[in-house]
Design a protein around this motif. Sequence first.
Motif, PDB file in Angstrom:
ATOM      1  N   GLY B  80       0.778  -1.226   0.000  1.00 53.83           N
ATOM      2  CA  GLY B  80       0.000   0.000   0.000  1.00 53.83           C
ATOM      3  C   GLY B  80       0.810   1.275   0.000  1.00 53.83           C
ATOM      4  O   GLY B  80       0.441   2.237  -0.663  1.00 53.83           O
ATOM      5  N   ALA B 149      -4.037  -3.018   2.512  1.00 52.37           N
ATOM      6  CA  ALA B 149      -3.364  -2.026   1.675  1.00 52.37           C
ATOM      7  C   ALA B 149      -4.383  -1.042   1.115  1.00 52.37           C
ATOM      8  O   ALA B 149      -4.179   0.180   1.159  1.00 52.37           O
ATOM      9  CB  ALA B 149      -2.605  -2.723   0.544  1.00 52.37           C
ATOM     10  N   VAL B 150      -5.514  -1.574   0.612  1.00 57.32           N
ATOM     11  CA  VAL B 150      -6.553  -0.699   0.073  1.00 57.32           C
ATOM     12  C   VAL B 150      -7.133   0.185   1.173  1.00 57.32           C
ATOM     13  O   VAL B 150      -7.422   1.363   0.957  1.00 57.32           O
ATOM     14  CB  VAL B 150      -7.666  -1.537  -0.601  1.00 57.32           C
ATOM     15  CG1 VAL B 150      -8.807  -0.651  -1.045  1.00 57.32           C
ATOM     16  CG2 VAL B 150      -7.113  -2.284  -1.786  1.00 57.32           C
ATOM     17  N   LEU B 153      -4.815   3.168   2.135  1.00 56.29           N
ATOM     18  CA  LEU B 153      -4.506   4.146   1.082  1.00 56.29           C
ATOM     19  C   LEU B 153      -4.968   5.563   1.419  1.00 56.29           C
ATOM     20  O   LEU B 153      -4.163   6.501   1.345  1.00 56.29           O
ATOM     21  CB  LEU B 153      -5.141   3.716  -0.248  1.00 56.29           C
ATOM     22  CG  LEU B 153      -4.388   2.681  -1.085  1.00 56.29           C
ATOM     23  CD1 LEU B 153      -5.161   2.398  -2.363  1.00 56.29           C
ATOM     24  CD2 LEU B 153      -2.994   3.151  -1.421  1.00 56.29           C
TER      25      LEU B 153
END
Lengths: 277, 283
Positions: B80, B149-150, B153
């Motif tokens: 990320g 990771a998403v 963000l």
Amino acid sequence: MGRLAALLLAGLFLLSGCAGERGTIVAISREEGSGTRGAFTQLTGVADHTGDRTAITSEITNSTAVMLATVAGNPYAVGYVSMGVLEGAGVKALPIDGAPPTPEAVAEGSYPLSRPFYVAAAPDLSPAGEDFLRFLLSDQGQAVVEEAGYISPGSSGPYRGGASGRVVVAGSSSVAPVMERLGEAYTARNPAVSIELQQNDSTTGLSAAAEGICHLAMSSRALTEEELAALGEPSVLAVDGIAVIVSPDNPCQGLSTRQVRGIYLGEITRWEELAES
Amino acid sequence: MHPDKELAARLGFLLCACLSVAALALICFFLLSGALPAIREIGLIPFLTDTVWRPSQGLYGILPMILGSLCVTAGALVLGVPVAILTAVYLTRFCPRRLRRPLRWAVDLLAGIPSIVFGFFFLAEVVPRLQRLLAGGGKGILTSSLLLAVMILPTVITVAASALDAVDGSCYESALALGATHERSVFAAVVPAARSGLLAASVLGMGRAVGETMAVTMVAGNQAMIPSGFLSGVRTLTANIVMEMGYAAGLHRQALIATGLVLFCFILAINLAVAALRRRRRP
């Protein structure tokens, strides 16, 4: 000649219960407090006097809904769930020991994995709570149970309404669907009572009832000695089967109790092994 | 202004501030009072280093969960942070003016999506596809890292973008004046100048990843064992608490509160790191 031999082999494979799928079996289980897990492991022999021996590599999902979503999306997965939630869930229920996973087979005793749903009352139950409990066990309540696809253990007579207040029911996510329908049928007769349903799992509901946080607890497994001491004997609400489920893309046609036990103990790890045993 | 009203207002604001401190103090007290008996009974070293977690048999080792949390957080950072920092660089230095607002808006919207929606989306769409692609690795470290990771963000992008914006204009202009191209100036002069701010952004993202509970519980597999590989199922500290807290009693419940204490210490360390980095930024 070769083609005939291949056809014969294919035929043999198809006759044996679970053939055609290749790959690692992904066993999906529930969290330790789940009543469905408790009942399932007792009935299949995965749990014995030493305790629950479910393999540590089994994936854990923490509710009925996540179990269904996980198995539906994974052609290598096998899981277990209450028979009452199979409608439109997108999974395939397997015959066990030759018996189909239907309420009729559970009622006649040929389907081996079935367990009662219990309702336990908190100590010092309010009048509204007692009234709801009476409804659950009455003719009208049991009619709702059968309509929902479960087996009724028998009813205690017709119900006459007249109560008001708030009743909090907490516990098993397996019992919750039928309890929701019962709640709706009850409030149709008694608009002065509001039924609040909390879905977690059997052990959570029972400990909440023992602590007085809720009025009634729903459990999909038998009560432990401590729970019996705190709450007394529970009432049997319905009899439900536990379905062993796979994805609709999985070609498996059925399993034996021994195979199910082997899968969940971690002894059988590949789908190919099931074709031979 | 009336002196009494002045005093009343001041007291009112003081009360509000005290409420936040009181909440934090209560949480600390709850964690410590609940966890210390468990730690005394189980032993601190066995609690932190034993590899078997089976409360029904009295075994309380949280090492698999500590490793699980570390693995998925590391994975989330690896996947990320580069994307987030490059996005922030684009947003602040390369983005055409017309696109800037819609892009910022998209990032803020991503931050506002409830985590359980992320989890269910991943469970319903990403896990089956990964399953087919990797023949059986649908739920595990890879999927959880992708999910986290998403989720981190927006946090990292926002903080990194403000760090990049805070860099003095002279950094960029002097690089240009020396003959560097736009890209070279940005990456060789501006980004290094914002270094500690970017690090602070990553550390904040790490804090978010460590604390994520419901979404990770749906895609991590939740096996209480030491992760055996990239695709192995894993259980994080947060998933452990959420799955068992509802029904835990006695020592089991105290052990879960102790797990919460371990998590609290992680977050504390992360926040102290961010504070130290922020202090270093001012020359």
